[in-house]
Design an enzyme around this catalytic site. Structure first.
Site, PDB file in Angstrom:
ATOM      1  N   ASN A   1      -3.414  57.966  57.373  1.00 43.06           N
ATOM      2  CA  ASN A   1      -2.548  56.882  56.915  1.00 43.06           C
ATOM      3  C   ASN A   1      -2.939  56.654  55.467  1.00 43.06           C
ATOM      4  OD1 ASN A   1      -1.482  54.420  56.188  1.00 43.06           O
ATOM      5  ND2 ASN A   1      -2.035  53.377  58.118  1.00 43.06           N
TER       6      ASN A   1
ATOM      7  N   ASP B   1      33.162  67.960  50.706  1.00 47.70           N
ATOM      8  CA  ASP B   1      33.109  69.351  51.150  1.00 47.70           C
ATOM      9  C   ASP B   1      34.165  69.843  52.154  1.00 47.70           C
ATOM     10  OD1 ASP B   1      30.895  68.540  49.780  1.00 47.70           O
ATOM     11  OD2 ASP B   1      29.518  69.875  50.811  1.00 47.70           O
TER      12      ASP B   1
ATOM     13  N   GLU C   1      21.431  60.351  55.368  1.00 48.91           N
ATOM     14  CA  GLU C   1      22.515  60.848  54.522  1.00 48.91           C
ATOM     15  C   GLU C   1      23.871  60.331  55.016  1.00 48.91           C
ATOM     16  OE1 GLU C   1      22.554  65.096  54.481  1.00 48.91           O
ATOM     17  OE2 GLU C   1      24.011  65.234  52.857  1.00 48.91           O
TER      18      GLU C   1
HETATM   19  C1  LIG Z   1      -1.299  52.186  57.637  1.00 51.20           C
HETATM   20  O1  LIG Z   1      -2.147  51.390  56.860  1.00 51.20           O
HETATM   21  C2  LIG Z   1      -1.530  50.214  56.358  1.00 51.20           C
HETATM   22  C3  LIG Z   1      -2.471  49.554  55.390  1.00 51.20           C
HETATM   23  O2  LIG Z   1      -3.766  49.483  55.878  1.00 51.20           O
HETATM   24  C4  LIG Z   1      -1.147  49.322  57.535  1.00 51.20           C
HETATM   25  O3  LIG Z   1      -0.509  48.168  57.073  1.00 51.20           O
HETATM   26  C5  LIG Z   1      -0.205  50.100  58.428  1.00 51.20           C
HETATM   27  O4  LIG Z   1       0.122  49.356  59.570  1.00 51.20           O
HETATM   28  C6  LIG Z   1      -0.819  51.419  58.860  1.00 51.20           C
HETATM   29  N1  LIG Z   1       0.201  52.190  59.556  1.00 51.20           N
HETATM   30  C7  LIG Z   1      -0.053  52.828  60.701  1.00 51.20           C
HETATM   31  C8  LIG Z   1       1.113  53.546  61.305  1.00 51.20           C
HETATM   32  O5  LIG Z   1      -1.130  52.845  61.207  1.00 51.20           O
END
Ligand SMILES: *[C@@H]1O[C@H](CO)[C@@H](O)[C@H](O)[C@H]1NC(C)=O
Ligand SMILES: *[C@@H]1O[C@H](CO)[C@@H](O)[C@H](O)[C@H]1NC(C)=O
Ligand SMILES: *[C@@H]1O[C@H](CO)[C@@H](O)[C@H](O)[C@H]1NC(C)=O
Length: 821
Positions: free
Chosen positions: A112, A581, A792
């Site tokens: 993440n 298209d 899209e």
């Molecule tokens: C990823 O990290 C962000 C910031 O720490 C947090 O807000 C978010 O929920 C996280 N996303 C996941 C899918 O874990």
């Protein structure tokens, strides 16, 4: 229609009495400064580069993967790809003048990532703060981050350079750089959080001074404009390293002749490190790898990349970054809140609108390089075969500052899309929209007036385009949406002009008519060229056949035979130049076809040029454009309107050549004269258009207006691109036109149109506007919430997103619909 209305007149008087305030030079300087750095390579997940620095740019790019296993080499991330298994990516917040936050969820690499990019107030320096977090806490992984820094050297005598100045053992590294255009600078890499992966396996033959427990780094010389191949280089390096190490392992045997090491004991994070495998000569391209440990309880890391120009007094450090970032993000929020009224809408929806706009802005790129043009091939207008452009020539270099339809699928300039992007961008940052449109207008060829419909500059941009689409041809057009947008900008500037005020704020061009007028004056000759190019290249010569037919059906004298158009380059099944298209056209195709949309777009061009000419006080020119606009409208009403079908249609001639046939396919093409505001406000045809748009059995749906009527025999057939799916751009134009024709649809500002209409018609229009708006918003929002992306187009029967995902080009017009309409 009055040519020069009182507003124009007052404006002209005001200009002549007013001394210059904002000059081009000043605007350019401000723009160049605040837009110098940005995420201007939208095709990559994350990269920073400068705009208009063509000889000696400094570029930073990011790649990553999980180094725990050799098989993960296949999951190295660099370019945004449709097929990679990144479940979400995009900007939560972004303003190219300030900075922003990008979020990337990459389950395959168990990461993440939150990447914050922020610039100093003077626009000269920036920080990229990369924060990584393990996604699945139970899975062991590493966050192996590979950065590249490249300082291009324009020629052998160039003093441009980039050199590491920190001693080898350190993980915080400083580089000294010099660019002939950017001046002296420093780049710093600072670790903020987390620890490196340490295999603690002692001295193995494959370590040889390179292992994952610290930053790995080396530099080499690469040819100019090749930094974008960094992932290829990395993959080759890794696979050669693996091969070499395997061989070494087999060579090292014990006294008994058995292998000294088990293959199983190879710790891949140590092997998969960048290293100078072939004693490359040091150069200005640097590869840097940091492999953070995300095994066991270790769950996050963070590091900074900071660029500071030597002559800036606003240097950024890791210690001062937090305050800068907070202030920048707050500024973006308040700018956003000033521009769009979100009212008491829920938090989710506000975030949806903000990130959708941010993704459009985050898709703005700066492209530079050669384009490929075929000027030799003469298009065969009679056979309607696939067009083969077999005489490609490189031309250029050119530069283009533009938004893109989709970072993964279409990361380059699209003439047809850009006007729509600008309609959205100008609501947030008028000057930015102006900057982009002027970059496009720069591309108008001086002699021919042509602009390519896809602007693909340089090898990097080309690497993302299927070969058969790379070559452009100067006979092929696309809907001139840029003029639609420019007309809108001028109109806005004139409406904003406050005749009673002496104090004209000069912070934005939007409030600076004088500037816009000066610009219009400068660009006018080129726009005229462009207009003429379009008209001449798409014009149909109404030969005797047509003249005779017109006479037979009492249209002689009512049809303006000089203003008949058809798209050049149509094939049996497709009409790519129209932008729609596979929307059905006459079958079989013929050279006598007249396209209602091509004609409508000429009307838009003529109207915009009329506007510009009147602003510039060129009355004679303005009259000429007004006449063309009028002719277009006459032809729409008298020739392209089918009384039988009660809609606007293409026209062709029957096989014997003596009857005129309306080719009617209800859908976007029949709506276009309305959507582009070309139907006279008092025309009874408005009622029929309203009826069609409201017809649930045809094109009205719970998710928006369908591109093609459900009743049409081509609905949902073959490629099914523009044969039913719901597209935001035309839906937007229809909503906007409803506002234009029926001021009752909104309360904020009255439009200039005051037509008394039957109550019933008004009621239909208002209902249609409200339901269409709410259907579009509900569906696009729902899809975003469920899947994390804008699409899209949308399925006409289920509303599901389809086609390219993260299509935050014209689909982002939903932001205006929510925050402005
Ligand atoms: C990823 O990290 C962000 C910031 O720490 C947090 O807000 C978010 O929920 C996280 N996303 C996941 C899918 O874990
Ligand atoms: C810093 O140097 C660059 C390149 O020489 C120049 O373009 C820029 O205007 C300078 N900035 C300041 C604040 O002096
Ligand atoms: C690296 O830089 C960061 C940020 O400035 C600092 O906190 C850290 O102590 C530095 N690490 C070392 C080993 O100097």
């Amino acid at each position: 229609m009055m040519l020069i209305n009182s507003r124009f007149l007052a404006l002209l008087l005001w200009i002549t009495h007013c001394s210059a305030s904002m000059t081009f030079e000043k605007f350019k300087e401000q723009s160049d400064r605040s837009l110098l750095w940005g995420a201007y390579r939208p095709a990559t997940y994350f990269s920073i580069k400068p705009r208009y620095v063509n000889e000696s740019p400094f570029v930073m790019g990011l790649m990553w993967f999980d180094a725990l296993s050799e098989t993960n080499i296949g999951s190295i991330r660099h370019f945004v790809e449709m097929h990679d298994k990144v479940s979400h990516y995009g900007w939560k917040s972004y303003d190219p003048r300030i900075g922003g936050v990008e979020e990337i969820i990459d389950p395959e690499n168990n990461l993440n990532l939150t990447i914050t990019f922020m610039k100093s107030r003077d626009g000269l320096n920036w920080i990229s703060r990369v924060h990584g977090k393990k996604l699945d806490p139970k899975r062991d992984s590493t966050g192996s981050m590979v950065l590249y820094l490249d300082q291009q050297i324009s020629d052998a005598n160039s003093k441009s350079m980039l050199k590491r100045i920190t001693e080898e053992s350190s993980n915080n590294i400083t580089y000294d750089g010099y660019s002939t255009e950017l001046g002296k600078y420093k780049v710093q890499l600072n670790d903020v959080k987390g620890s490196y992966y340490d295999s603690q396996t002692g001295d193995r033959p494959f370590k040889k001074g390179v292992d994952a427990s610290k930053t790995s780094e080396f530099s080499l010389l690469i040819p100019n404009d090749n930094y974008w191949k960094a992932d290829q280089l990395l993959k080759n390096l890794y696979s050669d390293t693996v091969t070499g190490i395997m061989q070494a392992i087999y060579r090292e045997t014990t006294e008994e002749g058995r292998a000294k090491y088990e293959i199983d004991s190879v710790d891949f994070p140590d092997v998969l490190q960048v290293r100078n495998l072939y004693d490359f000569e040091a150069g200005n391209f640097h590869l840097i790898q940091k492999t953070f440990d995300l095994t066991g309880s270790k769950k996050e890391f963070e590091f900074d990349v900071i660029y500071n120009a030597e002559n800036s007094s606003e240097k950024i450090t890791s210690e001062t970054a937090e305050a800068l970032i907070t202030a920048g993000l707050n500024e973006i929020d308040s700018k956003f809140n000033r521009k769009f009224s979100m009212g008491k809408k829920d938090k989710d929806k506000t975030q949806f609108v903000k990130s959708t706009l941010s993704d459009l802005l985050g898709g703005i790129g700066y492209f530079y390089g050669n384009q490929i043009v075929d000027r030799e091939t003469v298009l065969d207008e009679r056979h309607f075969d696939e067009i083969k452009l077999e005489h490609p020539q490189e031309e250029g270099p050119y530069g283009l500052f533009t938004a893109v339809p989709s970072r993964s699928q279409f990361p380059r300039g699209f003439y047809w899309d850009e006007g729509f992007h600008l309609l959205q961008i100008m609501e947030y940052d008028f000057d930015l929209a102006f900057d982009i449109i002027s970059s496009w207008f720069n591309l108008i060829e001086k002699n021919s007036g042509w602009i390519a419909r896809e602007v693909i500059l340089g090898d990097e941009a080309r690497s993302r385009v299927p070969e058969e689409f790379t070559t452009q041809n100067p006979n092929i057009a696309n809907p001139p949406t840029l003029l639609l947008a420019f007309g809108e900008m001028l109109k806005r500037a004139i409406e904003n002009f406050d005749m009673d005020s002496d104090e004209i704020p000069h912070d934005s061009i939007e409030n600076n008519k004088e500037f816009l007028i000066k610009y219009s004056k400068q660009i006018y000759p080129k726009l005229v060229k462009h207009y003429k190019w379009f008209l001449n290249s798409q014009n149909i010569n109404a030969d005797d056949d047509y003249e005779e037919i017109f006479e037979d059906i009492n249209l002689a004298g009512k049809v303006h035979t000089n203003n008949l158009y058809a798209w050049v380059g149509r094939t049996f099944t497709h009409c790519l130049p129209s932008g729609l298209d596979d929307y059905p056209r006459a079958q079989p195709p013929s050279t006598s076809e007249l396209h209602v949309d091509a004609l409508s777009w000429v009307g838009v061009m003529a109207r915009s040029l009329k506007q510009i000419a009147s602003i510039l006080g060129r009355d004679k020119d303005a009259l000429k454009y007004e006449e063309t606009e009028k002719n277009v409208i006459d032809n729409l009403l008298n020739l392209h309107w089918s009384e039988k079908d009660k809609c606007f249609c293409d026209v062709t001639v029957d096989t014997y050549g003596d009857n005129l046939i309306h080719v009617c396919h209800e859908g976007y093409i029949s709506l276009l004269p309305f959507a582009l505001k070309l139907i006279p406000a008092d025309s009874d045809k408005l009622d029929h258009v309203l009826k069609l748009m409201s017809d649930k059995k045809k094109i009205f749906s719970r998710y928006g207006l369908l591109s093609l009527s459900k009743k049409d025999k081509y609905y949902g057939t073959d490629e099914n691109y523009w044969r039913g799916p719901i597209w935001m751009n035309i839906n937007y134009l229809c909503l906007d036109a409803l506002r234009f024709y029926f001021p009752q649809t909104y309360s904020k500002k009255p439009t200039s149109i005051k037509i008394s209409r039957p109550k019933k018609t008004v009621k239909t229009a208002v209902n249609l506007f409200n339901s269409l708006k709410s259907n579009l918003v509900t569906n696009v929002f729902k899809e975003w919430k469920n899947k994390g992306y804008c699409y899209e187009n949308y399925n006409p029967e289920t509303g599901e997103g389809s086609g390219a995902r993260q299509f935050t080009g014209w689909t982002s017009l939903i932001v205006n619909i929510i925050g402005k309409f």
